[in-house]
Design a protein around this motif. Structure first.
Motif, mmCIF file in Angstrom:
data_model
loop_
_atom_site.group_PDB
_atom_site.id
_atom_site.type_symbol
_atom_site.label_atom_id
_atom_site.label_comp_id
_atom_site.label_asym_id
_atom_site.label_seq_id
_atom_site.Cartn_x
_atom_site.Cartn_y
_atom_site.Cartn_z
ATOM 1 N N ARG A 28 0.851 -1.185 0.000
ATOM 2 C CA ARG A 28 0.000 0.000 0.000
ATOM 3 C C ARG A 28 0.883 1.230 0.000
ATOM 4 N N PHE A 29 0.484 2.230 -0.781
ATOM 5 C CA PHE A 29 1.169 3.523 -0.759
ATOM 6 C C PHE A 29 0.264 4.507 -0.038
ATOM 7 N N GLY A 30 0.837 5.365 0.795
ATOM 8 C CA GLY A 30 0.048 6.367 1.515
ATOM 9 C C GLY A 30 -0.709 5.721 2.651
ATOM 10 N N ALA A 35 -4.897 6.089 0.973
ATOM 11 C CA ALA A 35 -4.082 4.896 0.730
ATOM 12 C C ALA A 35 -4.447 4.229 -0.593
ATOM 13 N N LEU A 36 -3.436 3.757 -1.280
ATOM 14 C CA LEU A 36 -3.658 3.071 -2.558
ATOM 15 C C LEU A 36 -3.022 1.687 -2.472
ATOM 16 N N THR A 37 -3.828 0.666 -2.757
ATOM 17 C CA THR A 37 -3.280 -0.695 -2.726
ATOM 18 C C THR A 37 -2.762 -1.046 -4.114
ATOM 19 N N ALA A 38 -1.453 -1.061 -4.249
ATOM 20 C CA ALA A 38 -0.846 -1.337 -5.560
ATOM 21 C C ALA A 38 -0.736 -2.832 -5.803
ATOM 22 N N LEU A 39 -0.471 -3.605 -4.743
ATOM 23 C CA LEU A 39 -0.431 -5.071 -4.850
ATOM 24 C C LEU A 39 -1.285 -5.630 -3.723
ATOM 25 N N GLY A 56 -0.694 -6.728 -17.835
ATOM 26 C CA GLY A 56 -1.763 -6.029 -17.111
ATOM 27 C C GLY A 56 -1.829 -4.597 -17.575
ATOM 28 N N LEU A 57 -3.009 -3.998 -17.367
ATOM 29 C CA LEU A 57 -3.186 -2.604 -17.765
ATOM 30 C C LEU A 57 -2.201 -1.709 -17.025
ATOM 31 N N SER A 58 -2.030 -0.511 -17.540
ATOM 32 C CA SER A 58 -1.225 0.494 -16.870
ATOM 33 C C SER A 58 -1.762 0.693 -15.453
ATOM 34 N N GLY A 59 -0.878 0.678 -14.475
ATOM 35 C CA GLY A 59 -1.307 0.899 -13.092
ATOM 36 C C GLY A 59 -1.733 -0.376 -12.382
ATOM 37 N N SER A 60 -1.622 -1.528 -13.050
ATOM 38 C CA SER A 60 -2.078 -2.775 -12.413
ATOM 39 C C SER A 60 -1.065 -3.309 -11.390
ATOM 40 N N GLY A 61 0.138 -2.739 -11.363
ATOM 41 C CA GLY A 61 1.095 -3.113 -10.312
ATOM 42 C C GLY A 61 2.338 -3.842 -10.802
ATOM 43 N N LYS A 62 2.563 -3.878 -12.120
ATOM 44 C CA LYS A 62 3.681 -4.658 -12.669
ATOM 45 C C LYS A 62 5.041 -4.143 -12.160
ATOM 46 N N SER A 63 5.253 -2.821 -12.312
ATOM 47 C CA SER A 63 6.564 -2.275 -11.893
ATOM 48 C C SER A 63 6.747 -2.431 -10.398
ATOM 49 N N THR A 64 5.686 -2.224 -9.655
ATOM 50 C CA THR A 64 5.778 -2.349 -8.192
ATOM 51 C C THR A 64 6.174 -3.777 -7.824
ATOM 52 N N LEU A 65 5.615 -4.743 -8.513
ATOM 53 C CA LEU A 65 5.959 -6.133 -8.225
ATOM 54 C C LEU A 65 7.436 -6.402 -8.545
ATOM 55 N N LEU A 72 13.865 -3.622 -3.871
ATOM 56 C CA LEU A 72 13.944 -2.154 -3.898
ATOM 57 C C LEU A 72 12.792 -1.536 -3.117
ATOM 58 N N GLN A 73 11.687 -2.261 -3.001
ATOM 59 C CA GLN A 73 10.571 -1.797 -2.173
ATOM 60 C C GLN A 73 10.232 -2.896 -1.177
ATOM 61 N N ALA A 74 9.761 -2.467 -0.007
ATOM 62 C CA ALA A 74 9.425 -3.433 1.043
ATOM 63 C C ALA A 74 7.916 -3.639 1.079
ATOM 64 N N ASP A 191 11.561 -4.429 -17.177
ATOM 65 C CA ASP A 191 10.343 -3.627 -17.037
ATOM 66 C C ASP A 191 10.038 -2.978 -18.386
ATOM 67 N N GLU A 192 9.101 -3.557 -19.104
ATOM 68 C CA GLU A 192 8.703 -3.075 -20.429
ATOM 69 C C GLU A 192 9.926 -2.788 -21.319
ATOM 70 N N PRO A 193 10.764 -3.791 -21.539
ATOM 71 C CA PRO A 193 12.032 -3.546 -22.230
ATOM 72 C C PRO A 193 11.889 -3.130 -23.687
ATOM 73 N N LEU A 224 5.373 -6.644 -19.771
ATOM 74 C CA LEU A 224 5.178 -6.324 -21.185
ATOM 75 C C LEU A 224 3.787 -5.748 -21.396
ATOM 76 N N HIS A 225 3.640 -5.001 -22.501
ATOM 77 C CA HIS A 225 2.316 -4.519 -22.889
ATOM 78 C C HIS A 225 1.807 -5.221 -24.142
ATOM 79 N N GLN A 226 2.683 -6.014 -24.789
ATOM 80 C CA GLN A 226 2.292 -6.627 -26.064
ATOM 81 C C GLN A 226 2.018 -8.118 -25.866
HETATM 82 N N1 LIG Z 1 6.040 5.275 -5.140
HETATM 83 C C1 LIG Z 1 4.712 5.308 -5.299
HETATM 84 N N2 LIG Z 1 3.941 6.107 -4.537
HETATM 85 C C2 LIG Z 1 2.603 6.131 -4.677
HETATM 86 N N3 LIG Z 1 1.919 5.380 -5.574
HETATM 87 C C3 LIG Z 1 2.633 4.569 -6.360
HETATM 88 C C4 LIG Z 1 4.059 4.492 -6.279
HETATM 89 N N4 LIG Z 1 4.489 3.582 -7.192
HETATM 90 C C5 LIG Z 1 3.396 3.125 -7.832
HETATM 91 N N5 LIG Z 1 2.280 3.716 -7.324
HETATM 92 C C6 LIG Z 1 0.916 3.444 -7.747
HETATM 93 O O1 LIG Z 1 0.726 2.042 -7.685
HETATM 94 C C7 LIG Z 1 -0.082 1.597 -8.778
HETATM 95 C C8 LIG Z 1 0.664 0.543 -9.571
HETATM 96 O O2 LIG Z 1 1.720 1.206 -10.260
HETATM 97 P P1 LIG Z 1 2.773 0.424 -11.175
HETATM 98 O O3 LIG Z 1 3.738 1.439 -11.665
HETATM 99 O O4 LIG Z 1 3.288 -0.737 -10.425
HETATM 100 O O5 LIG Z 1 1.832 -0.089 -12.360
HETATM 101 P P2 LIG Z 1 2.253 -0.695 -13.770
HETATM 102 O O6 LIG Z 1 1.349 -1.852 -14.003
HETATM 103 O O7 LIG Z 1 3.719 -0.952 -13.794
HETATM 104 O O8 LIG Z 1 1.893 0.484 -14.764
HETATM 105 P P3 LIG Z 1 2.547 0.859 -16.199
HETATM 106 O O9 LIG Z 1 2.183 -0.260 -17.134
HETATM 107 O O10 LIG Z 1 1.897 2.157 -16.552
HETATM 108 O O11 LIG Z 1 4.040 0.993 -15.978
HETATM 109 C C9 LIG Z 1 -0.423 2.836 -9.598
HETATM 110 O O12 LIG Z 1 -1.699 3.305 -9.191
HETATM 111 C C10 LIG Z 1 0.658 3.812 -9.209
HETATM 112 O O13 LIG Z 1 0.209 5.149 -9.311
#
Ligand SMILES: Nc1ncnc2c1ncn2[C@@H]1O[C@H](COP(=O)(O)OP(=O)(O)OP(=O)(O)O)[C@@H](O)[C@H]1O
Length: 284
Positions: A28-30, A35-39, A56-65, A72-74, A191-193, A224-226
């Motif tokens: 969760r962020f915030g 608060a936003l649940t990213a994963l 997954g769609l943009s914002g679905s949590g791929k980079s966070t995972l 890099l993130q806890a 990450d989306e290479p 990936l997006h493709q």
């Molecule tokens: N450091 C952060 N602080 C606050 N919110 C964050 C942070 N990092 C990611 N988020 C939020 O977490 C959610 C998931 O983001 P993430 O970047 O993991 O998605 P993604 O699937 O990789 O998106 P994209 O395909 O656009 O790269 C998004 O709503 C994003 O705004």
């Protein structure tokens, strides 16, 4: 009989079999109302040597995972182990050691434009060298030789002494792969290479990634997006939607249309039985 054959075989440990084990990981962020649940309770395994595409769609949590997999993130709760390192309890030094065993390839190649291709590749060894380096010849000879070898593996040995910014996007990404290989990683995260590459270069980079991963028995997790790229590149697809794993399938048993449902049925309840293909792939 060789001497090696006389040595009793070492038992295969869990780490030999499962490179990444993610268990109920929530991020969760915030806090409070903002608060936003990213994963959200993400669980899955990646077997050693397996190539997995994360969709997954943009914002679905791929980079966070991906950032959790290399420490890099806890996690806010839950966690898992990567190459035997416990993500929730590892100390900073253990996470740094983990990161040295994980190569990372980014969408924007993050090369230093004004340096030569070879020196960019050498920087991949910085994690195991002491002190900063300025100039190709400040790197030990074995490092320079290893960098040339990695450049050869990505088909760019002839470009070693060009400035990085004179290469095309696809070539720059191949240099970034060579740089990641300097760490002799066990895992490669990407990450989306190919997000910023044309289809031709994108195909070349993904084929290269697959080849080096197969040759070196690397475990790969690549967002990936493709969908077509994911189907031809990966052994398995893990699909995220709003921070949850809603699809987990072998690419051998699935077609494009079925994977596309990950993007189309955004309103569908991912928890509904059979809503999206979920064969619970992966080791262990
Ligand atoms: N450091 C952060 N602080 C606050 N919110 C964050 C942070 N990092 C990611 N988020 C939020 O977490 C959610 C998931 O983001 P993430 O970047 O993991 O998605 P993604 O699937 O990789 O998106 P994209 O395909 O656009 O790269 C998004 O709503 C994003 O705004």
């Amino acid at each position: 009989m060789t001497a090696a054959a006389l040595v009793p075989g070492r038992e295969r440990t869990d780490e030999d079999r499962v490179a990444v084990r993610i268990d109920a990981l929530t991020k969760r962020f915030g806090s409070g109302a903002a608060a936003l649940t990213a994963l959200d309770e993400v669980s899955f395994r990646i077997g050693a040597g397996e190539i997995v595409a994360l969709l997954g769609l943009s914002g679905s949590g791929k980079s966070t995972l991906l950032k959790h997999v290399n420490g890099l993130q806890a996690p806010t709760s839950g966690g898992g182990t990567v190459l035997g390192t416990d993500l929730a309890t590892a100390k900073a030094a253990e996470l740094r050691a983990l990161r040295r065993r994980i190569g990372f390839v980014f969408q924007q190649f993050h090369l230093v434009d004004r340096l030569t291709v070879l020196e960019n590749v050498c920087t991949g060894a910085l994690g195991s060298l002491r002190g900063p380096r300025l100039g190709l010849f400040t790197y030990p000879r074995p490092v320079r030789e290893a960098a040339l070898d990695r450049l050869d593996r990505v088909g760019l040995a002839d470009w070693a002494f060009q400035r990085a910014d004179t290469l095309s996007g696809g070539q720059q990404q191949r240099v970034a792969v060579a740089r990641a290989l300097m760490q002799e990683p066990r895992i490669l995260l990407a990450d989306e290479p190919v997000a910023s590459l044309d289809p031709e270069s994108s195909g070349q980079v993904m084929r290269l990634l697959r080849d080096v991963a197969t040759q070196s028995r690397l475990t790969v997790l690549c967002s990936l997006h493709q969908v077509d790229v994911a189907l031809s590149f990966a052994d398995r697809i893990v699909g995220l939607r709003r921070g949850r794993v809603v699809m987990d399938v072998s690419t051998a048993g699935i077609g494009r249309e079925e994977v596309m449902r990950l993007y189309r049925e955004v309103g569908a309840d991912p928890e509904a039985p059979g809503a999206l293909p979920h064969h619970g792939g992966g080791a262990g």
